[in-house]
Design an enzyme around this catalytic site. Sequence first.
Site, mmCIF file in Angstrom:
data_model
loop_
_atom_site.group_PDB
_atom_site.id
_atom_site.type_symbol
_atom_site.label_atom_id
_atom_site.label_comp_id
_atom_site.label_asym_id
_atom_site.label_seq_id
_atom_site.Cartn_x
_atom_site.Cartn_y
_atom_site.Cartn_z
ATOM 1 N N GLU A 3 0.832 -1.207 0.000
ATOM 2 C CA GLU A 3 0.000 0.000 0.000
ATOM 3 C C GLU A 3 0.869 1.261 0.000
ATOM 4 O O GLU A 3 0.542 2.248 -0.656
ATOM 5 C CB GLU A 3 -0.944 0.018 1.212
ATOM 6 C CG GLU A 3 -1.953 -1.120 1.255
ATOM 7 C CD GLU A 3 -3.083 -0.997 0.237
ATOM 8 O OE1 GLU A 3 -3.089 -0.036 -0.537
ATOM 9 O OE2 GLU A 3 -3.959 -1.890 0.231
ATOM 10 N N ARG A 50 0.546 3.723 -3.233
ATOM 11 C CA ARG A 50 -0.108 5.023 -2.979
ATOM 12 C C ARG A 50 0.912 6.138 -2.759
ATOM 13 O O ARG A 50 0.796 7.213 -3.348
ATOM 14 C CB ARG A 50 -1.036 4.927 -1.764
ATOM 15 C CG ARG A 50 -2.115 3.878 -1.924
ATOM 16 C CD ARG A 50 -3.143 3.965 -0.815
ATOM 17 N NE ARG A 50 -3.908 2.734 -0.711
ATOM 18 C CZ ARG A 50 -5.196 2.675 -0.399
ATOM 19 N NH1 ARG A 50 -5.875 3.767 -0.154
ATOM 20 N NH2 ARG A 50 -5.816 1.510 -0.303
ATOM 21 N N GLU A 80 -12.300 0.371 -10.080
ATOM 22 C CA GLU A 80 -11.994 -0.566 -11.180
ATOM 23 C C GLU A 80 -12.958 -0.489 -12.366
ATOM 24 O O GLU A 80 -12.532 -0.665 -13.511
ATOM 25 C CB GLU A 80 -11.949 -2.012 -10.643
ATOM 26 C CG GLU A 80 -10.778 -2.306 -9.720
ATOM 27 C CD GLU A 80 -10.967 -1.761 -8.302
ATOM 28 O OE1 GLU A 80 -12.109 -1.384 -7.941
ATOM 29 O OE2 GLU A 80 -9.962 -1.700 -7.548
HETATM 30 C C1 DMJ Z 1 -6.370 0.494 -4.933
HETATM 31 O O1 DMJ Z 1 -5.551 0.787 -3.874
HETATM 32 C C2 DMJ Z 1 -5.619 -0.187 -6.045
HETATM 33 O O2 DMJ Z 1 -6.331 -0.060 -7.243
HETATM 34 C C3 DMJ Z 1 -5.363 -1.642 -5.750
HETATM 35 O O3 DMJ Z 1 -4.736 -2.293 -6.825
HETATM 36 C C4 DMJ Z 1 -6.651 -2.346 -5.437
HETATM 37 N N1 DMJ Z 1 -7.394 -1.686 -4.396
HETATM 38 C C5 DMJ Z 1 -7.588 -0.263 -4.461
HETATM 39 C C6 DMJ Z 1 -8.829 0.193 -5.191
HETATM 40 O O4 DMJ Z 1 -9.896 -0.610 -5.121
#
Ligand code: DMJ
Length: 460
Positions: free
Chosen positions: A79, A83, A340
Amino acid sequence: MVNAIRHAWLGYERYAFGGDELKPISKTAHEWLGLGVTILDSLDVLHMAGLRDELSRGIHWIEANLNIAENSEKISVFETTIRALGGLLAAYEMLGDDVLLRKANELGDRLARAFTSTSGLPYASVSLSTGQHSAGRVLLAEVGSVQLEFASLAAHTKRDHFRALAIKAFDVLDATGTEAKAPGGRLWPVHVNGVSGKSEGSHISWGGMGDSFYEYLLKYWLLTGKKHDKYKRMYLESVRGLTSTLVEESAGLTYVLKLEGGHQQRQMEHLACFIPGMLALGAQHIPEVREQHMELAEKLAHTCYEMYARQPTGLAPENVVWSRGGSMHPADSRNILRPEVVESIFYMWRFTKQPKYREWGWKIFRSFEKYCRLPEGGYAGLLDVADPRRTGKDDMMMSFWIAETLKYLLMLFSDDSVLDLSTHVLTTEAHPLKVLVNDSSLGDADASQTTLVVESAAVE
Ligand code: DMJ
């Protein structure tokens, strides 16, 4: 869309600035990484949206307050990479502000302490101040979705070991995986032994825990100038595994199921709706599968849109199941502002220019506006998408709402010039990174010659 981005950001700034994420109903901050992650995740989209004052306040906070070395809790390597590191790198590429690269380099150095297991796979979590880390099982998506960010960091800093550390995971995983129904198809269980690097169990999913590993095989190949054919091979093996073993059709909808202990689960998560976008992107670059992958992408994008359209709120649940009779029902009725589906709609629009994709995106956006926008700033997820009353919000504005969902919507309704997909690859957190050429991994003798240049006309 700019108005929505501003509204989300101002809610965060008003009630949670410097915290990780906004809790828009209790009007406080939610902490879990301790990095002001909404700021790092939002810089590039603030720039793309032309929100200059908001952007400069974000950068000022980073300069004055982002203290990486004192972050003592063990935090998620995956994460933090997608991010925070990805956000810093994309913003650096757009703005050229050295402070962003310095912070990215420092973050990379501290995250690198997680890559010390015997297998070479990163541990799931690490303390940025002490280097203490977790142990045990790791997840496919976590170890297999840090390669773009580390390769880009390596190129910008001319420190190739960043790329080498992260790419090890792909090489370890290439020695694992299980055969799919079709010859030459492969699927990877979501659990991996962190010490041996071997797959564990038989839980196979292209939703949570698996998803972005598959995406990064394709995108790493693209980011590094299509020169590492090994990752293209692994990507094609995985899509052959997907199509032969996991794709089904029922009542006119094509969907992707999961395997648990060899048993099929007719359940599809919102998370798995990145697949149509990924297939469509891959199809532009791999002529031999173009038609077949675009056809599947179109069908899956339609299913993902129906996950929204069939709910009274017009918003999709976290996941759906297909009943014996063949119809689709919500299984987990929350909507947490995930990206998504609009991500895939964006790619489908870019590559087909069919107006229906903008129409779908607009309907989804209107539903988010109607049910998730809070008058005093910010947006919140919904507890039950089947309940059209305007109550029942979840008090969370995830950082990916601005970083991804609103960015994909912004790009869907902008000219293509907003982001050139022949020169950039969007990470799994929607941070655009420039395609690299002449990186040292491509066989150049001297790693110090690593350069980052824009590759043009890469789409065949
Ligand atoms: C995001 O942090 C990223 O797209 C990750 O790959 C999957 N989860 C979340 C969004 O749903």
